[in-house]
Write a protein that holds these residues in place. Structure first.
Motif, mmCIF file in Angstrom:
data_model
loop_
_atom_site.group_PDB
_atom_site.id
_atom_site.type_symbol
_atom_site.label_atom_id
_atom_site.label_comp_id
_atom_site.label_asym_id
_atom_site.label_seq_id
_atom_site.Cartn_x
_atom_site.Cartn_y
_atom_site.Cartn_z
ATOM 1 N N MET A 52 -11.494 -9.679 12.633
ATOM 2 C CA MET A 52 -10.605 -9.844 11.610
ATOM 3 C C MET A 52 -10.448 -8.916 10.699
ATOM 4 O O MET A 52 -9.208 -8.801 10.047
ATOM 5 C CB MET A 52 -10.607 -11.499 11.048
ATOM 6 N N ALA A 54 -12.391 -8.812 8.129
ATOM 7 C CA ALA A 54 -12.628 -9.321 6.621
ATOM 8 C C ALA A 54 -14.054 -8.774 6.167
ATOM 9 O O ALA A 54 -14.340 -8.785 5.425
ATOM 10 C CB ALA A 54 -13.061 -10.846 6.790
ATOM 11 N N PRO A 74 -7.586 -7.155 6.743
ATOM 12 C CA PRO A 74 -7.208 -8.314 7.438
ATOM 13 C C PRO A 74 -5.583 -8.605 7.647
ATOM 14 O O PRO A 74 -5.440 -8.929 8.740
ATOM 15 C CB PRO A 74 -7.840 -9.383 6.706
ATOM 16 N N GLU A 75 -5.102 -8.026 6.758
ATOM 17 C CA GLU A 75 -3.627 -8.321 6.795
ATOM 18 C C GLU A 75 -2.945 -7.473 7.950
ATOM 19 O O GLU A 75 -1.875 -7.798 8.683
ATOM 20 C CB GLU A 75 -2.846 -8.046 5.482
ATOM 21 N N ALA A 78 -3.983 -8.938 11.293
ATOM 22 C CA ALA A 78 -2.999 -10.285 11.325
ATOM 23 C C ALA A 78 -1.907 -9.730 12.139
ATOM 24 O O ALA A 78 -1.361 -10.346 13.274
ATOM 25 C CB ALA A 78 -2.833 -10.936 10.071
ATOM 26 N N ARG A 79 -1.293 -8.944 11.538
ATOM 27 C CA ARG A 79 -0.064 -8.252 11.953
ATOM 28 C C ARG A 79 0.091 -7.901 13.506
ATOM 29 O O ARG A 79 1.074 -7.635 14.015
ATOM 30 C CB ARG A 79 0.346 -7.389 10.848
ATOM 31 N N LEU A 84 -6.459 -16.178 13.113
ATOM 32 C CA LEU A 84 -7.679 -16.822 12.633
ATOM 33 C C LEU A 84 -7.768 -18.341 12.202
ATOM 34 O O LEU A 84 -6.879 -18.503 11.189
ATOM 35 C CB LEU A 84 -8.702 -16.143 11.492
ATOM 36 N N PRO A 86 -10.116 -20.473 10.324
ATOM 37 C CA PRO A 86 -11.152 -20.145 9.528
ATOM 38 C C PRO A 86 -12.306 -21.447 9.595
ATOM 39 O O PRO A 86 -11.846 -22.658 9.780
ATOM 40 C CB PRO A 86 -10.707 -19.816 8.193
ATOM 41 N N GLY A 107 1.748 -13.469 8.768
ATOM 42 C CA GLY A 107 1.077 -12.637 9.900
ATOM 43 C C GLY A 107 1.902 -12.329 11.117
ATOM 44 O O GLY A 107 1.420 -11.661 12.160
ATOM 45 N N GLU B 184 -5.241 -13.443 2.411
ATOM 46 C CA GLU B 184 -5.425 -12.145 3.284
ATOM 47 C C GLU B 184 -5.463 -12.397 4.670
ATOM 48 O O GLU B 184 -4.871 -11.594 5.480
ATOM 49 C CB GLU B 184 -6.613 -11.412 2.747
ATOM 50 N N LEU B 186 -4.460 -14.533 6.632
ATOM 51 C CA LEU B 186 -3.227 -15.070 7.306
ATOM 52 C C LEU B 186 -2.215 -13.944 7.436
ATOM 53 O O LEU B 186 -1.276 -14.089 7.987
ATOM 54 C CB LEU B 186 -2.691 -16.112 6.581
#
Lengths: 237, 303, 343
Positions: A52, A54, A74-75, A78-79, A84, A86, A107, B184, B186
């Motif tokens: 991810m 992170a 992460p952003e 996600a895109r 995720l 969590p 996302g 973040e 997400l």
């Protein structure tokens, strides 16, 4: 040969002085559920976090449809189609259920289709639709887990990562969650499932990788469900 | 002066409400940045100071008020963005204490730069002085600025409520304030959320600068320093972690400050800061979450 | 070699103080003034280090202890006949007695200790942000009270007629004394326990260390040293409420941060280095010649430069010039030198 949706190659993650993950490689394809099981501290969560973005891996690669996503924030990951769920759900208790879902939209890759995806998610998890306007904190553990998955799904991902979704849930709710996952698999998502319930995961997933002390020890298919010996020795490796 | 309540006359009451309104806006400015960055911006008052100097600059040259206000906004927003880039972002993730010291240093730095640039005597911003004049309402004199400040602050707060409650970016900001990491994960764009918070915070500082220069036309390097410290105290008192309690805390301390400052005779009001800060310390010890929060919402940890 | 390290850790700062004193003696009288000032700063910054450096908890309020120390020493060392001039409302106990130099310094230390105890008892429960704000409140309250309570001091007026006993000798000895005390504390069981809580509070608590108690001990000790430094200060310059308030808080914190908050060496280096820069700039503000060029900086440049330095250090190298480490012949592999403040 088409690249798998998610490919992890020789992944290495360090936490301070400890190697959390060492030389891990595996793949997840479309419409597959791959399980990641193992004792506590084996590096399962670290793997998900590394995918991810992170956590920054110290070595190896993570590829999405052949393209490397290592080192991205992460952003951005996600895109690119990874969502995720969590550990511990991590829903926003003070926001309403609906607001939590709208957050998940952050996302999304494509702007169209929001309404359809929302309604799909409501079909999959009716309890989430019912509780739309309530504060997310008022939901039960099982309902929150469904919300967390729903939130990930509205991002219309290609890859779904789940970190111990059955943790702390009643058996009936666990069934519900696993059924939902099966249904999600039907839609063609690639699912990586990190779980504590080893036997259940082995029986359910297309294949399950056993991690112990950061290394991949064993890979089991559903036919091996019930074979405790192999599992135990892999755990203690 | 007719007496409104408890021996306090209407004008003092109105002034106190006006001051409370201004402090409430400052509290929001500080609270927004804190929520998203977990950073207490000691240097917030310096943004107000910069805006005030811009107004004074324009006023001295006889430029029209509107130009002065535009200049004020421009200067404050520019400085705010600069602070964000150079100080806030590199410090992200450091402990709150490091951030506090750093913003303290920045506050001092900016104040000294102002001292260097403009000298200690200060400049006058006289253009909006008419707002300091009283208007008579049913036999009672109330300064226009008290009314303007209250209305303006209420308007800004309303806009903010709409922004935070009903827009996508507002939702992202609220989520980021609650749980930055998960937001973040997400896909919430951290950079945009922080930028939005800094922008709004800057806009509010500019508004506050305009209003404060009416009451205090003399702009010196420590302009708004005392106010910032009081607002910080108020925010902690009200509840640092959440925007509504923080705003209430800011209002409360502004109101109390205005009321006590105006109503008490001088020899008793001297120790006002001590009482206020003693109250802050007490609240930090007894109810670290703040006076206006519900139990369990804490930003301040205890040993 | 290992046996020598502790000795070096003490001698290093002491030697540096000695060198500074020598410079002050030899170079010129104006240099001497700057050096004396710098040495008093050393005492203050060492006091700050004793608490902030060892506990990792930020305190904005230590200058309060410097202030009360200065007040105590100043009020009681003024000759009786001079007192009514600037302190007409002084309480009779304070008005009718005068103390000698050393006694006034001892009193300053004692008052600093007492005040730190009173303040520390409630406040040591806080850490991180709360501690920062609460100690800032203490600074504000102290400033407010000292400014208006004319029974205990000059209030708005500036101290005058206080015997100017802080010359090079007193300042050097005072700074060295502070260093010795700080060193002894750090080497003691208390100091090491507190250092453990800075590294990992949870682990320390798990083995039964009372974080609260250790912080309180350090707080009171640092209050004592700060009070003592206040005594030195009042015997050096005319002090008023503004000179022991925000400016001094800022500059001493800057010295600690720039030098390296978590080591005694850092505290001393920071204090002397920043004082040196500050003095140089002060000279430049009144026009000097450097490398054949004439330099004439506008007044106020000093704080701008120091402020910029402090911000820079915090952003780029939070561990400070010394990296927060003590002086040693051979840098042992540092075990996780965590220089961040306690969260």
């Amino acid at each position: 040969m088409k690249a798998p949706v998610l490919a992890v190659q020789n992944l290495e993650v360090r936490h301070g002085a400890v190697d959390a993950v060492r030389g891990l490689s595996f793949e997840v394809g479309r419409g597959e559920i791959v399980g990641l099981i193992g004792p506590n501290g084996a590096g399962k969560s670290s793997t998900l976090h590394a995918i991810m973005g992170a956590v920054r891996p110290t070595g190896g690669d993570v590829r999405l449809n052949g393209a490397s996503v290592i080192g991205r924030r992460p952003e951005d990951v996600a895109r690119r189609g990874v969502a995720l769920v969590p550990e511990g759900r991590r829903i926003f208790a003070e926001l309403t259920v609906e607001e939590n879902l709208v957050l998940g939209l952050a996302g999304r890759r494509r702007r169209e289709g929001v309404m359809e995806d929302m309604s799909d998610v409501y079909d999959l998890f009716p309890v989430v639709e019912e509780a739309r306007r309530r504060k997310a904190g008022t939901l039960s553990g099982g309902q929150q887990q469904q919300l967390a998955i729903a939130r990930a799904l509205v991002a219309d991902p290609e890859v779904l990562l789940l970190d111990e979704p059955s943790l702390g849930l009643a058996p009936r709710v666990v069934d519900l969650v696993f059924d939902a996952l099966a249904s999600i698999r039907e839609r063609g998502l690639a699912i990586l499932l990190v779980e504590q319930r080893a036997q259940r995961t082995v029986a359910f997933a297309d294949r399950s990788h056993v991690l112990s002390k950061g290394k991949l020890r064993l890979t089991l298919g559903p036919e091996s469900a019930g074979d405790t010996d192999a599992l135990v020795s892999a755990y203690l490796a | 002066m007719t007496v409104a309540v408890l021996g306090i006359d209407w004008q003092t009451l109105a002034d106190a409400i006006g001051l409370g309104a201004i402090y409430a806006l400052m509290a929001v400015g500080i609270g927004l940045v804190f929520g998203v960055l977990r950073l207490v911006n000691f240097a917030y008052g310096q943004l107000v100071m910069a805006g005030a100097y811009a107004l004074a600059f324009a006023s001295e040259r006889g430029w029209p008020v509107s130009v002065g206000i535009v200049l004020c906004f421009a200067v404050v927003l520019a400085l705010s963005a600069l602070m964000d880039q150079i100080v806030f972002r590199p410090l992200r993730g450091q402990s709150p204490a490091v951030m506090l010291v750093a913003t303290f240093a920045v506050a001092f730095l900016l104040q000294s730069i102002a001292l260097l640039w403009f000298g200690p005597l200060g400049k006058i911003s006289a253009s909006l002085a008419t707002l300091n004049q009283p208007v008579t309402i049913s036999g009672v004199d109330i300064r226009k600025i008290a009314i303007v400040a209250t209305v303006l602050a209420a308007g800004c707060l309303l806009l903010l409520v709409v922004l935070l409650g009903r827009t996508r970016v507002g939702l992202h900001m609220r989520a980021a304030a609650m749980d930055f990491r998960t937001a973040e994960l997400l896909g919430v764009r951290a950079g945009r959320v922080i930028g939005a918070a800094v922008l709004i915070s800057g806009l509010l500082a500019a508004v506050v600068a305009v209003m404060l220069t009416v009451q205090t036309p003399l702009v010196t390097p420590d302009f708004a320093l005392r106010d910032t410290i009081l607002v910080l105290a108020g925010v902690v008192l009200g509840g640092m972690n959440r925007l509504v309690p923080a705003t209430l805390g800011g209002f409360a301390i502004g109101f109390a400050s205005g009321l006590l400052g105006g109503a008490l005779p001088t020899d008793q009001s001297q120790y006002l800061p001590s009482f206020l800060f003693a109250a802050v310390i007490l609240v930090l010890l007894v109810r670290p979450g703040g006076l206006f929060t519900r139990e369990g919402q804490q930003a301040v940890e205890r040993v | 070699m290992r046996r020598v390290d502790p000795v070096l850790q003490l001698l290093g700062p002491i030697a540096l103080i000695g060198i500074a004193a020598l410079v002050g003696m030899i170079v010129s009288t104006s240099a001497e003034t700057y050096v004396i000032n710098a040495l008093v700063n050393v005492a203050i910054v060492v006091a700050l280090y004793v608490f902030i450096g060892n506990s990792g908890v930020l305190s904005f309020g230590h200058i309060s202890f410097v202030a009360v120390g200065a007040w105590a020493a100043g009020v009681l060392s003024m000759p009786v006949e001079e007192k009514p001039a600037i302190m007409p409302h002084l309480a009779s106990l304070l008005r009718d007695h005068t103390l000698g130099n050393v006694w006034s310094l001892a009193l300053a230390a004692a008052v600093g200790a007492a005040y730190a105890l009173v303040v520390g008892l409630p406040l040591m429960r806080l850490s991180g942000l709360g501690a920062g704000i609460a100690t800032f409140g203490v600074l504000e309250i102290t400033h407010n009270v000292l400014r208006y309570w004319e029974k205990i001091g000059p209030g708005l007026n500036t101290f005058s007629a206080v015997p100017e006993t802080t010359g090079l000798l007193q300042a050097s000895l005072g700074a060295m004394l502070a260093v010795v005390v700080a060193f002894a504390y750090r080497r003691s069981r208390f100091g090491r326990l507190l250092g453990a809580t800075r590294e990992d509070a949870t682990a320390a608590r798990a083995v039964g260390v009372s974080v609260y108690r250790q912080r309180l001990i350090a707080f009171v000790l640092s209050g004592t040293l700060a009070g003592f430094a206040g005594g030195l200060y009042v015997h050096l310059l005319p002090v008023n409420t503004e000179s022991v308030y925000l400016d001094l808080t800022f500059i001493t914190l800057a010295m600690l941060v720039i030098g390296g908050a978590t080591s005694l060496w850092g505290a001393v280096v920071g204090a002397l280095a920043v004082s040196a820069v500050d003095s140089f700039l002060a000279e430049a503000e009144s026009g000097i010649h450097v490398f054949g060029q004439s330099l004439d900086l506008p007044a106020g440049t000093r704080i701008v430069v120091v402020g910029a330095l402090m911000a820079l250090v915090l952003i780029l190298r939070p561990a400070g010039l010394t990296g927060g480490r003590e002086l040693a012949f051979r840098q042992r592999r540092p075990l996780r030198v965590l220089t961040k403040f306690a969260k």
